[in-house]
Design an enzyme around this catalytic site. Sequence first.
Site, PDB file in Angstrom:
ATOM      1  N   ARG A  27      -5.251  -1.273   4.328  1.00  0.00           N
ATOM      2  CA  ARG A  27      -5.673  -1.401   2.931  1.00  0.00           C
ATOM      3  C   ARG A  27      -6.239  -0.089   2.382  1.00  0.00           C
ATOM      4  O   ARG A  27      -6.486   0.037   1.177  1.00  0.00           O
ATOM      5  CB  ARG A  27      -6.752  -2.481   2.796  1.00  0.00           C
ATOM      6  CG  ARG A  27      -6.295  -3.855   3.167  1.00  0.00           C
ATOM      7  CD  ARG A  27      -7.444  -4.837   3.060  1.00  0.00           C
ATOM      8  NE  ARG A  27      -7.841  -5.017   1.684  1.00  0.00           N
ATOM      9  CZ  ARG A  27      -7.431  -6.015   0.909  1.00  0.00           C
ATOM     10  NH1 ARG A  27      -6.621  -6.913   1.383  1.00  0.00           N
ATOM     11  NH2 ARG A  27      -7.845  -6.115  -0.332  1.00  0.00           N
ATOM     12  N   TRP A  75     -10.167   3.246   0.184  1.00  0.00           N
ATOM     13  CA  TRP A  75      -9.035   3.893  -0.483  1.00  0.00           C
ATOM     14  C   TRP A  75      -9.616   4.378  -1.790  1.00  0.00           C
ATOM     15  O   TRP A  75      -9.853   3.606  -2.714  1.00  0.00           O
ATOM     16  CB  TRP A  75      -7.905   2.891  -0.702  1.00  0.00           C
ATOM     17  CG  TRP A  75      -6.779   3.477  -1.468  1.00  0.00           C
ATOM     18  CD1 TRP A  75      -6.510   3.320  -2.798  1.00  0.00           C
ATOM     19  CD2 TRP A  75      -5.756   4.331  -0.966  1.00  0.00           C
ATOM     20  NE1 TRP A  75      -5.393   4.021  -3.149  1.00  0.00           N
ATOM     21  CE2 TRP A  75      -4.907   4.650  -2.050  1.00  0.00           C
ATOM     22  CE3 TRP A  75      -5.484   4.867   0.292  1.00  0.00           C
ATOM     23  CZ2 TRP A  75      -3.795   5.469  -1.903  1.00  0.00           C
ATOM     24  CZ3 TRP A  75      -4.366   5.681   0.424  1.00  0.00           C
ATOM     25  CH2 TRP A  75      -3.545   5.969  -0.652  1.00  0.00           C
TER      26      TRP A  75
END
Length: 608
Positions: A27, A75
């Site tokens: 992710r 992220w």
Amino acid sequence: MCGIVGFTGNNKAAPFLLEGLKKLEYRGYDSAGIAVLSGDKIKTEKTVGRIKSLMEKTDNGKTVDGNIGIGHTRWATHGAPTTENAHPHLSGNLKFAVVHNGIIENYSALRQKLIDEGVAFNSQTDTEVVPHLLQKYYNGNITETVSKVMGLLEGSFALGIVCSDYPDTLIAAKRFSPLIIGVGEKSNIIASDVTAIAAVTKDIIYLEDDEIALLTPSEVKVLDTNGKTLNKEITTISWDVSAAEKGGFKHYMMKEIFEQPKAIKQALSGRIKNGEVYFENFSLTKEKLKNINRIVIVACGSAYHAGIVGKYVIEEMTRIPCEIDLASEFRYRKPIIDEKVLTVLISQSGETADTLAALKEAKSLGSHIVSIVNVVGSSIAKASDDVLYTWAGPEIAVATTKGYSTQVAVLYLFSAFIAKALNTLDDKTITDFLNDVKELPEKIEEILKEKDAIKELAKHSVNDSSLFFIGRNIDYAVSLEASLKLKEISYIHSESYAAGELKHGTISLIEEGRTVIALACCETLKDKLLSNIKEVAARGAFVITCANEGNTDFIKESNEMIYVPKVNELLIASTEVIPFQIYSYYVAYYKGCDIDKPRNLAKSVTVE
Ligand code: G6P
């Protein structure tokens, strides 16, 4: 985008948090951190890079004491991937630690207000407002406090919180970002998805929007924002961890195709306000734009194809001449660039060597650089004067889908931004255009429902040795991307032609049974395209036409039709590309190709 975990139990939290984060690494993986509560002290450990570094730093969690904690793999969206920006974030009094997945759209205003009140920030993230707000509104009752803070937040969030006043209670809350609770024997867990929980329990509670969960080692309580206890169902699931990472899809590519509505929403998030475009920290002012006499877009691969769409839209909306060039050509052709030229670089990875070199070339010639990039803190982002992030989340499949779609979406916003600044369109036209842009995710959802029909149709191309895509205007721009998608993953030779150009040579290759895919959503030019379709049909081509729903003009000349919902003609790239991503996927699938990792290709090309 970002993975979060949390643990409360009778044994050490850190080893579980690190194992869980490792499972969530797909992710996001630019930095990571954990916060563990031991006694009344919160200890944090953070590193830049993969979870492996955090494991090494903490001897797989053994050096961190405490039975309750939260973890995050990041992220980056707001602020570069640094230790300071890595989660968890703490309140000034060190009472609260928070991990967050999502985007807090009004963080700028909240942050400024807190700064005016004397709060010191340690990061550039949108997340850090949350622990400071928790501190500010804390009244001794954690549910009331979390509920109050949720009321102040706009955007999307899944939050994991620990508070030193609650030595065994893990707190979670969410709106629009996923969060699940794992119900264990002597421990309870939160995570962004099941992969992080699989090793511990199969009993899951799905947290819904605007719910708050309080977890102790022996109990899970879910409340609404008024503090009312809710009766939540426990679902027992049997799962395959790798399938869960791919969200149940066989390949990342299909998962990412299906993520496009969400990714586009994210790319638009917080950027359309009161009918106009707003870009945060953007230095390209109206005054600077007035001095621009040309725009040059430079990119490689699919990003170059997104740029071609951009050229059509920018010129139409702003009347500024716009060129598009391949990065590998641009830098070696002594480009004519000066300070009156705006250079726009497009790159999903932000690391493509040719694009970066083109950026340096344009910069050295005095051009203002705007980059459209997905990876925060990447080399291209860092070297640009302004960055417009696409916020697509990590793209794993080599063949880009959501990367391309979000680049195109940001180009729409950029076009509207310039049109407004230079007054090349009236306010109503811009507002209507932006409303049409906002509807795209819904339209794409409709096309995704046609997956099985497109899968069936894709059987047709399995034995094609070579085929052609044709289109005019933006249809042509999309045909370039559709053709690349097909050839890169199915290894079938495919070419894209501006439909009117075919007869100047390439039509000699059209023979009985040759597949020609006509993109026909640009209705202003439908008569012209129909003539070109007739030219190939007359020579025996097998014609597949993609047209707007309700348009019957092409049925007679086509062997097969694909329909997409009709949208504003400047936005057709966003809808029309979708069936061909799916088509390419299934041709490759039937041929048994390695879809996520096609031969000879790399996701990020850092060599010339
Ligand atoms: C590689 C990828 C393509 C991508 C191109 C540009 O060739 O396989 O999918 O479009 O690089 O990458 P960038 O990261 O600059 O968008």
